[in-house]
Design a protein around this motif. Structure first.
Motif, mmCIF file in Angstrom:
data_model
loop_
_atom_site.group_PDB
_atom_site.id
_atom_site.type_symbol
_atom_site.label_atom_id
_atom_site.label_comp_id
_atom_site.label_asym_id
_atom_site.label_seq_id
_atom_site.Cartn_x
_atom_site.Cartn_y
_atom_site.Cartn_z
ATOM 1 N N GLN A 119 -42.893 -26.268 -24.405
ATOM 2 C CA GLN A 119 -41.483 -26.398 -24.344
ATOM 3 C C GLN A 119 -40.994 -27.462 -23.401
ATOM 4 O O GLN A 119 -40.259 -27.341 -22.339
ATOM 5 C CB GLN A 119 -41.040 -25.116 -23.828
ATOM 6 C CG GLN A 119 -41.185 -23.849 -24.876
ATOM 7 C CD GLN A 119 -40.535 -23.925 -26.124
ATOM 8 O OE1 GLN A 119 -40.941 -24.543 -27.241
ATOM 9 N NE2 GLN A 119 -39.272 -23.813 -25.825
ATOM 10 N N ILE A 150 -27.817 -23.900 -27.974
ATOM 11 C CA ILE A 150 -27.712 -22.807 -27.027
ATOM 12 C C ILE A 150 -28.410 -23.654 -25.721
ATOM 13 O O ILE A 150 -29.148 -24.194 -25.664
ATOM 14 C CB ILE A 150 -28.664 -21.804 -27.213
ATOM 15 C CG1 ILE A 150 -28.339 -20.706 -28.475
ATOM 16 C CG2 ILE A 150 -28.771 -20.701 -26.042
ATOM 17 C CD1 ILE A 150 -26.906 -20.193 -28.341
ATOM 18 N N ASN A 154 -32.178 -16.212 -35.401
ATOM 19 C CA ASN A 154 -32.253 -17.036 -33.973
ATOM 20 C C ASN A 154 -31.058 -16.880 -33.521
ATOM 21 O O ASN A 154 -29.797 -17.225 -34.208
ATOM 22 C CB ASN A 154 -32.883 -18.338 -34.365
ATOM 23 C CG ASN A 154 -33.240 -18.849 -32.666
ATOM 24 O OD1 ASN A 154 -32.344 -19.703 -32.367
ATOM 25 N ND2 ASN A 154 -34.167 -18.600 -32.164
ATOM 26 N N ASP A 155 -30.920 -16.967 -32.103
ATOM 27 C CA ASP A 155 -29.363 -17.091 -31.409
ATOM 28 C C ASP A 155 -28.808 -18.468 -32.055
ATOM 29 O O ASP A 155 -27.399 -18.411 -32.207
ATOM 30 C CB ASP A 155 -29.451 -16.751 -30.037
ATOM 31 C CG ASP A 155 -30.460 -17.672 -29.340
ATOM 32 O OD1 ASP A 155 -31.076 -18.770 -29.818
ATOM 33 O OD2 ASP A 155 -30.399 -17.552 -27.901
ATOM 34 N N THR A 156 -29.505 -19.660 -32.161
ATOM 35 C CA THR A 156 -28.744 -20.661 -32.495
ATOM 36 C C THR A 156 -28.110 -20.544 -33.745
ATOM 37 O O THR A 156 -27.140 -21.165 -34.096
ATOM 38 C CB THR A 156 -29.805 -21.720 -32.476
ATOM 39 O OG1 THR A 156 -30.913 -21.537 -33.189
ATOM 40 C CG2 THR A 156 -30.250 -22.420 -31.064
ATOM 41 N N TYR A 160 -36.751 -16.334 -30.152
ATOM 42 C CA TYR A 160 -38.023 -16.930 -29.796
ATOM 43 C C TYR A 160 -38.508 -17.593 -31.347
ATOM 44 O O TYR A 160 -37.990 -17.308 -32.277
ATOM 45 C CB TYR A 160 -39.024 -15.910 -29.388
ATOM 46 C CG TYR A 160 -38.522 -15.341 -28.140
ATOM 47 C CD1 TYR A 160 -38.745 -15.808 -26.926
ATOM 48 C CD2 TYR A 160 -37.727 -13.979 -28.313
ATOM 49 C CE1 TYR A 160 -38.082 -15.042 -25.938
ATOM 50 C CE2 TYR A 160 -36.949 -13.450 -27.289
ATOM 51 C CZ TYR A 160 -37.259 -14.314 -25.907
ATOM 52 O OH TYR A 160 -36.701 -13.482 -25.068
ATOM 53 N N PRO A 161 -39.375 -18.800 -31.190
ATOM 54 C CA PRO A 161 -39.510 -19.196 -32.424
ATOM 55 C C PRO A 161 -40.598 -18.354 -33.223
ATOM 56 O O PRO A 161 -41.626 -17.807 -32.981
ATOM 57 C CB PRO A 161 -40.391 -20.542 -32.136
ATOM 58 C CG PRO A 161 -40.900 -20.169 -30.542
ATOM 59 C CD PRO A 161 -39.988 -19.310 -30.164
ATOM 60 N N GLU A 195 -37.205 -28.313 -23.091
ATOM 61 C CA GLU A 195 -36.767 -27.209 -22.574
ATOM 62 C C GLU A 195 -36.738 -27.058 -21.161
ATOM 63 O O GLU A 195 -36.108 -26.612 -20.164
ATOM 64 C CB GLU A 195 -37.168 -26.014 -23.440
ATOM 65 C CG GLU A 195 -36.616 -24.486 -22.630
ATOM 66 C CD GLU A 195 -36.920 -23.440 -23.720
ATOM 67 O OE1 GLU A 195 -35.825 -23.132 -24.570
ATOM 68 O OE2 GLU A 195 -37.642 -22.712 -23.546
ATOM 69 N N GLY A 253 -33.005 -20.600 -22.370
ATOM 70 C CA GLY A 253 -33.897 -21.465 -23.020
ATOM 71 C C GLY A 253 -32.870 -22.370 -23.676
ATOM 72 O O GLY A 253 -31.637 -22.474 -23.408
ATOM 73 N N CYS A 254 -33.272 -23.536 -24.502
ATOM 74 C CA CYS A 254 -32.425 -24.456 -25.115
ATOM 75 C C CYS A 254 -32.880 -24.950 -26.420
ATOM 76 O O CYS A 254 -34.140 -25.206 -26.651
ATOM 77 C CB CYS A 254 -32.442 -25.852 -24.163
ATOM 78 S SG CYS A 254 -31.364 -26.981 -24.775
ATOM 79 N N ASN A 255 -31.992 -24.751 -27.365
ATOM 80 C CA ASN A 255 -32.352 -25.037 -28.615
ATOM 81 C C ASN A 255 -31.232 -25.286 -29.753
ATOM 82 O O ASN A 255 -30.071 -24.918 -29.228
ATOM 83 C CB ASN A 255 -33.223 -23.563 -29.151
ATOM 84 C CG ASN A 255 -33.575 -23.798 -30.811
ATOM 85 O OD1 ASN A 255 -33.908 -24.945 -31.148
ATOM 86 N ND2 ASN A 255 -33.702 -22.762 -31.220
ATOM 87 N N GLU A 270 -35.694 -25.248 -32.966
ATOM 88 C CA GLU A 270 -36.646 -24.908 -31.912
ATOM 89 C C GLU A 270 -37.070 -26.277 -31.341
ATOM 90 O O GLU A 270 -38.275 -26.538 -30.801
ATOM 91 C CB GLU A 270 -38.004 -24.315 -32.113
ATOM 92 C CG GLU A 270 -37.870 -22.759 -32.794
ATOM 93 C CD GLU A 270 -37.578 -21.899 -31.717
ATOM 94 O OE1 GLU A 270 -37.719 -22.232 -30.390
ATOM 95 O OE2 GLU A 270 -36.721 -20.980 -31.780
ATOM 96 N N THR A 273 -41.440 -17.838 -25.351
ATOM 97 C CA THR A 273 -41.167 -18.972 -24.733
ATOM 98 C C THR A 273 -40.139 -18.302 -23.761
ATOM 99 O O THR A 273 -40.164 -17.134 -23.255
ATOM 100 C CB THR A 273 -40.065 -19.825 -25.466
ATOM 101 O OG1 THR A 273 -39.298 -19.024 -26.139
ATOM 102 C CG2 THR A 273 -40.881 -20.649 -26.613
ATOM 103 N N LYS A 274 -39.522 -18.954 -22.855
ATOM 104 C CA LYS A 274 -38.791 -18.864 -21.604
ATOM 105 C C LYS A 274 -39.508 -17.479 -20.763
ATOM 106 O O LYS A 274 -38.655 -16.527 -20.126
ATOM 107 C CB LYS A 274 -37.408 -17.858 -22.351
ATOM 108 C CG LYS A 274 -36.661 -18.909 -23.084
ATOM 109 C CD LYS A 274 -35.302 -18.294 -23.586
ATOM 110 C CE LYS A 274 -35.595 -17.465 -24.956
ATOM 111 N NZ LYS A 274 -34.452 -17.416 -25.742
HETATM 112 C C1 GLC Z 1 -35.993 -20.811 -26.383
HETATM 113 C C2 GLC Z 1 -36.381 -20.175 -27.959
HETATM 114 C C3 GLC Z 1 -35.349 -20.365 -28.957
HETATM 115 C C4 GLC Z 1 -34.096 -20.108 -28.303
HETATM 116 C C5 GLC Z 1 -33.546 -20.809 -27.238
HETATM 117 C C6 GLC Z 1 -32.270 -20.309 -26.653
HETATM 118 O O1 GLC Z 1 -35.829 -22.078 -26.804
HETATM 119 O O2 GLC Z 1 -37.768 -20.463 -28.139
HETATM 120 O O3 GLC Z 1 -35.773 -19.516 -30.003
HETATM 121 O O4 GLC Z 1 -33.127 -20.369 -29.443
HETATM 122 O O5 GLC Z 1 -34.567 -20.474 -26.290
HETATM 123 O O6 GLC Z 1 -32.144 -18.942 -26.359
#
Ligand code: GLC
Length: 500
Positions: A319, A253, A232-234, A181-182, A322, A257-259, A288, A197-198
């Motif tokens: 978002q 990703i 962050n996952d990205t 998440y941001p 996203e 979500g998308c980032n 983000e 988010t999400k």
């Molecule tokens: C949402 C989140 C971001 C994350 C993405 C993918 O956009 O804000 O942090 O990287 O989802 O999981």
């Protein structure tokens, strides 16, 4: 008597269960269904709404690039371009046992990663499904749950000789916390949640340092770990993909979500000049980018269905990018189009459609299934509509649904290509080319998604767009998190920017 045909086959449901279907498909006179001609007319309308021309895509790329630069220049921008304090690429020699906790959009995962150097690793993990209540309740409770799961995991592995996990008295295992998440970060082991988010909404968390909240939970459960890095996952995906394939320069990703994340030169991040970090150093940026065009809605082609998705979400206005792309929303966009045609009396006249009228019942996994239906009769689509929504469909309608899924899925992929192109053009990667590590359910499971992204890149850049290639990334939230924890330990031990 109406003529009927029998169809049979099997489909794999999103839950993984295989369902056999034996279905009668009726001719049009049985129920007042839409004809082939009316469906084709409707489809034309949706085609023009959901199709992105190369010219429009290039305009989006230009605006996107400006937005990325603004986020690097000034704090608190809509697309926050978050400095992650992950300095440069791994050298492939990172080794050791590390733990990772990954709080994603759908699951909680706890991993033990053994880095063996030279791009090799082993991973053991346990997954827990998060409930809707956990996503909305008190934030500290959510972190307590993460700590509780980690405790069970660590104890199980410490008790199992074969697992290889051993601890000296007083020793603490480094832990990477992947919190996707941001979060705006002042140091690598700190992160203030800007906004959920999400669909998450846990109270008392936005504006708080989530690393500190998690540390509190870890202390409560008396865990022998040290939270070394908040990731962050990205960013994790960027580092893990580069660990095994050094041509990777960007990570994206495509999941709930998308980032995206990429590696930036510190000299090109004016907003952190005051930290005194060498201009020549590199630092990963968590873009983000899901927030691109939020609030203003100036650049992205939103349809009225997108506006409904946005306005009925728990975060209206936010978002914006996203909401046109990610797995959380695509099924809902399709459902809203179908509902409109039900209201107009075009679809399912005389049938009870209440099951289709529930928001978010049409999972994005159904779009994947519809697009991959290999049968002429579209048996998979029959199965979905009869089994989940208790309505009967004609072949013309099923072809229409499949075509709609394709339009929505293709638009998502082409918009994603715009984001990737913005980073590529900002970093000047087009000539030399680069790999983009990609992960998430949409990328991994949606048929043709990667091809459509690649096609979009060629529409934007011409033939040179082929130099940019996405590939399935290594497990960024687990392995990436662990590598970053290892890199951070080494960096701090060497006294390099030890305060961040
Ligand atoms: C949402 C989140 C971001 C994350 C993405 C993918 O956009 O804000 O942090 O990287 O989802 O999981």
């Amino acid at each position: 008597m109406p003529v009927s045909r029998r169809g049979s086959g099997s489909i794999v449901l999103p839950s993984g269960v295989t369902m056999a279907i034996h279905t009668r498909t009726h001719d049009e006179e049985d129920l007042p269904h839409a004809t082939k001609k009316t469906m084709a007319d409707h489809l034309r309308k949706y085609e023009s709404l959901f199709t992105l021309t190369p010219q429009r895509m290039r305009m989006i790329v230009d605006a996107f690039r400006e937005t990325l630069e603004l986020g690097l220049a000034k704090p608190k921008q809509t697309v926050p371009m978050i400095p992650t304090f992950v300095f440069g690429w791994p050298n492939g020699q990172e080794v050791g046992d590390l733990l990772a906790v990954d709080l994603g959009g759908t699951n909680l995962r706890v991993c033990l990663v053994t880095l063996q150097g030279e791009g090799k690793f082993e991973i053991t993990q346990t997954k827990y499904r998060l409930t809707e209540e956990q996503k909305q309740e008190d934030g500290q409770k959510l972190f307590d749950f993460c700590a509780e799961c980690l405790k069970t995991f660590v104890e199980t592995h410490l008790a199992d000789e074969a697992s290889g996990l051993k601890l000296q008295p007083g020793e603490k295992l480094p832990l990477g916390f992947t919190f996707s998440y941001p979060c705006s970060q002042e140091r690598i082991d700190h992160g203030e949640l800007i906004r959920w988010t999400k669909g998450f909404g846990a109270a008392n968390t936005e504006g708080q340092d989530v690393a500190e909240m998690f540390r509190k939970s870890l202390a409560k459960y008396d865990l022998p770990v040290e939270l070394t890095a908040l990731i962050n996952d990205t960013t994790g995906t960027l580092i893990a993909s580069h660990y095994v394939n050094p041509k990777t320069k960007i990570a994206v990703i495509f999941g709930t979500g998308c980032n995206a994340a990429y590696m930036e030169n510190v000299g090109a991040i004016p907003k952190i000049k005051n930290l005194g970090i060498d201009d020549d150093a590199s630092m990963a940026i968590n873009c983000e980018w899901g927030a691109f065009d939020s609030f203003e809605h100036e650049h992205l082609p939103r349809t009225k269905y997108d506006v409904i998705v946005d306005e009925s979400s728990n975060k209206p206005g936010e978002q914006a990018f996203e909401k046109l792309i990610s797995g959380r929303y695509l099924g809902e966009i399709l459902r809203l189009v179908i509902c409109e045609l039900i209201d107009e009396g075009v679809l399912f006249l005389g049938q009870n459609t209440y099951k289709l009228e529930v928001p978010y019942v049409l999972d994005t996994a159904f779009l994947s299934l519809m697009e991959s239906d290999p049968t002429d009769e579209l048996l998979m689509i029959i199965g979905i509509f009869t089994h989940f929504f208790a309505v009967e469909t004609t072949l013309a309608e099923r072809q229409f649904f499949r075509a709609l899924a394709k339009l929505i899925g293709r638009r998502a992929a082409r918009l994603s290509a715009c984001g990737i192109a913005a980073i590529v053009s900002k970093m000047d990667y087009l000539e030399e080319g680069c790999l983009v590590g990609a992960d998430g359910s949409l990328y991994n499971k949606y048929p043709g998604f990667a091809d459509r992204v690649h096609e979009g890149l060629v529409d934007i850049f011409g033939d040179k767009g082929r130099n940019i290639v996405t590939h399935h990334a290594e497990d960024g939230s687990g392995v990436g998190s662990a590598i970053i924890a290892a890199m951070t330990k080494t960096r701090k031990a060497a006294g390099l920017y030890a305060n961040v």
